[in-house]
Write an enzyme that holds these catalytic residues in place. Structure first.
Site, PDB file in Angstrom:
ATOM      1  N   LYS A  12      42.001  49.638  39.777  1.00 11.44           N
ATOM      2  CA  LYS A  12      40.904  50.070  38.892  1.00 11.44           C
ATOM      3  C   LYS A  12      39.589  50.088  39.673  1.00 11.44           C
ATOM      4  O   LYS A  12      39.446  49.405  40.694  1.00 11.44           O
ATOM      5  CB  LYS A  12      40.772  49.164  37.669  1.00 11.44           C
ATOM      6  CG  LYS A  12      40.367  47.703  37.943  1.00 11.44           C
ATOM      7  CD  LYS A  12      38.870  47.445  38.030  1.00 11.44           C
ATOM      8  CE  LYS A  12      38.565  46.024  38.480  1.00 11.44           C
ATOM      9  NZ  LYS A  12      37.396  45.812  39.273  1.00 11.44           N
ATOM     10  N   ASP A 138      40.767  40.458  34.421  1.00  8.38           N
ATOM     11  CA  ASP A 138      41.002  41.906  34.564  1.00  8.38           C
ATOM     12  C   ASP A 138      42.405  42.316  34.111  1.00  8.38           C
ATOM     13  O   ASP A 138      42.717  43.505  34.057  1.00  8.38           O
ATOM     14  CB  ASP A 138      40.846  42.326  36.040  1.00  8.38           C
ATOM     15  CG  ASP A 138      39.384  42.357  36.478  1.00  8.38           C
ATOM     16  OD1 ASP A 138      38.497  42.347  35.606  1.00  8.38           O
ATOM     17  OD2 ASP A 138      39.140  42.408  37.700  1.00  8.38           O
TER      18      ASP A 138
HETATM   19  O1  C5P Z   1      39.535  35.571  35.470  1.00 10.53           O
HETATM   20  P1  C5P Z   1      39.721  35.555  36.952  1.00 10.53           P
HETATM   21  O2  C5P Z   1      40.467  34.339  37.411  1.00 10.53           O
HETATM   22  O3  C5P Z   1      40.275  36.809  37.517  1.00 10.53           O
HETATM   23  O4  C5P Z   1      38.259  35.450  37.559  1.00 10.53           O
HETATM   24  C1  C5P Z   1      38.032  35.043  38.895  1.00 10.53           C
HETATM   25  C2  C5P Z   1      36.713  34.304  38.945  1.00 10.53           C
HETATM   26  O5  C5P Z   1      35.635  35.189  38.704  1.00 10.53           O
HETATM   27  C3  C5P Z   1      36.581  33.228  37.897  1.00 10.53           C
HETATM   28  O6  C5P Z   1      37.051  32.009  38.373  1.00 10.53           O
HETATM   29  C4  C5P Z   1      35.106  33.184  37.644  1.00 10.53           C
HETATM   30  O7  C5P Z   1      34.498  32.372  38.627  1.00 10.53           O
HETATM   31  C5  C5P Z   1      34.645  34.601  37.906  1.00 10.53           C
HETATM   32  N1  C5P Z   1      34.472  35.389  36.660  1.00 10.53           N
HETATM   33  C6  C5P Z   1      33.356  35.129  35.865  1.00 10.53           C
HETATM   34  N2  C5P Z   1      33.182  35.859  34.719  1.00 10.53           N
HETATM   35  C7  C5P Z   1      34.058  36.819  34.367  1.00 10.53           C
HETATM   36  C8  C5P Z   1      35.181  37.098  35.173  1.00 10.53           C
HETATM   37  C9  C5P Z   1      35.365  36.352  36.324  1.00 10.53           C
HETATM   38  O8  C5P Z   1      32.537  34.258  36.173  1.00 10.53           O
HETATM   39  N3  C5P Z   1      33.833  37.508  33.245  1.00 10.53           N
END
Ligand code: C5P
Length: 292
Positions: A12, A138
Site C-alpha cells: 500500500k 495497517d
Molecule cells: O500497529 P503497529 O504495530 O503496526 O505499529 C507500529 C508502531 O507504530 C507502534 O508500535 C506505534 O509506535 C506506532 N504507531 C502509532 N500510531 C499508529 C500506528 C502506529 O504510534 N496509529
C-alpha cells in the site's frame, strides 16, 4: 478439502497522512488515505503437523519466527478458530522491507484471509477485520484492500470508490526506517503543512488527477526527511522527471511519484534505476474492487 492455498499480498501507499495527536494508549490518532498497489508478495499456506507454525521465505531479510507478523496472525487465528491446527507459510517477498509500504502487514492480512479459506471457517469480513486490528494498525486496511480513508490507529476504515487507475513510480532508497521510532519522534509543532483531506476527497470524486497530486501531503515527512534528507532529493528528482507530485509513503523511506502519462513514468524509471536498486513502476489498476 484443499491442503494448500496461495494468496496475493499487495503493498500500500498513503496518498495523504495526517497525525491528529497522541492517544492515551501510546498510539497516534490518524487520518490517512491508503491505496493498494499492484506490487505484491505471494503467500503460500500449507497444512502442517498439529500445533506447528513455520515461516519460510525467499528473503533472508525478514524474521522467520514469532516476530514475523504473518506468524502472529496465524497464531491468533489458530488459537481462536482452528484450535490445534498447524501450518507452513512461505512468503515470496517482492515488496521492499522497512519501506513504508506495509509489506509485513499485507502478509499478515493474506494469512488471515488464507487460513479462513483453508480451514473452511466461514468467518465474515468483520470478524477477520477484528483479528487484523489485533495484529497491527495497517493490517485491517490490507485485508479490506482497494482505497480507503483510515482513522483511529488506522483500523477505522471508510472504503473509497476509485475510478481512475493511478500511474505511479516507486523508489525505495537503500535504508530502512522503524515506524515506531518515527512516531516516537513526531512533533506536531514541526509540521509545515497538514493534508486537507476534504480537498483531497473532492479531487478524488471528480477524478481530478492534478487536484489529487496537489493534495498529497504526509506529515511524517517532517521526521523521516530530517533524518534522511535523501528522501527530499528523490522527491525533487521525481518531479524534475515529470511527476505531477511526489510523496513519502507511510513512515518512509519509499517515495512515490504520480504521473499522468505511462511513457513519462517509464522514462523516469529508467533514469531512477541508474541511482537506485529498488525502483518499480506500479499502478492501482485492479486494486480497487473493494471500493467498487
Ligand atoms: O500497529 P503497529 O504495530 O503496526 O505499529 C507500529 C508502531 O507504530 C507502534 O508500535 C506505534 O509506535 C506506532 N504507531 C502509532 N500510531 C499508529 C500506528 C502506529 O504510534 N496509529
Amino acid at each position: 478439502m484443499q491442503s494448500r492455498i496461495e494468496i496475493a499480498a499487495p503493498a500500500k501507499i498513503n496518498l495523504t497522512l495526517d497525525v491528529k495527536g497522541k492517544r492515551t494508549d501510546g498510539y497516534h490518532e490518524l487520518e490517512t488515505i491508503m491505496q493498494q498497489i499492484d506490487l505484491q508478495d505471494r503467500i503460500t499456506i500449507e497444512k502442517g503437523p498439529l500445533g506447528y507454525i513455520g515461516i519460510d521465505s525467499n528473503s533472508s531479510l525478514i524474521p522467520h519466527n514469532q516476530e514475523n507478523l504473518a506468524h502472529r496472525a496465524a497464531a491468533l487465528f489458530i488459537d481462536k478458530y482452528a484450535i490445534g491446527a498447524g501450518v507452513k507459510i512461505f512468503i515470496e517477498k517482492n515488496i521492499p522491507i522497512g519501506a513504508g509500504l506495509a509489506g509485513g502487514s499485507s502478509n499478515a492480512a493474506a494469512v488471515l484471509w488464507g487460513l479462513n479459506l483453508l480451514f473452511d471457517c466461514g468467518l465474515a469480513k468483520t470478524e477477520l477485520l477484528d483479528l487484523a486490528a489485533q495484529v497491527g494498525s495497517d493490517v485491517p486496511f490490507c485485508l479490506l484492500g482497494g482505497c480507503a480513508l483510515a482513522r483511529g490507529r488506522g483500523e477505522i476504515l471508510q472504503p473509497l470508490v476509485s475510478r481512475v487507475p493511478l500511474c505511479l513510480l516507486l523508489v525505495k532508497p537503500d535504508f530502512q526506517v522503524s515506524t515506531a521510532e518515527v512516531y516516537r519522534q513526531f512533533d506536531l509543532t514541526s509540521v509545515e503543512r497538514s493534508p486537507d483531506t476534504a480537498g483531497f476527497l473532492e479531487s478524488w470524486q471528480h477524478c481530478d488527477i492534478i487536484g489529487i497530486a496537489e493534495h498529497m501531503v504526509n506529515v511524517l515527512e517532517s521526521v523521516t526527511i530530517k533524518k534522511f534528507p535523501e528522501i527530499a532529493l528523490i522527491k525533487v528528482k521525481m518531479k524534475k522527471l515529470g511527476a505531477l507530485n511526489a510523496l513519502m509513503s507511510g513512515s518512509g523511506p519509499s517515495v512515490f511519484g504520480i504521473f499522468d502519462e505511462k511513457k513519462r513514468a517509464f522514462e523516469a524509471m529508467e533514469t531512477m534505476k541508474t541511482s537506485y536498486r529498488e525502483v518499480f513502476m506500479v499502478s492501482t489498476h485492479r486494486c480497487n474492487e473493494a471500493g467498487d
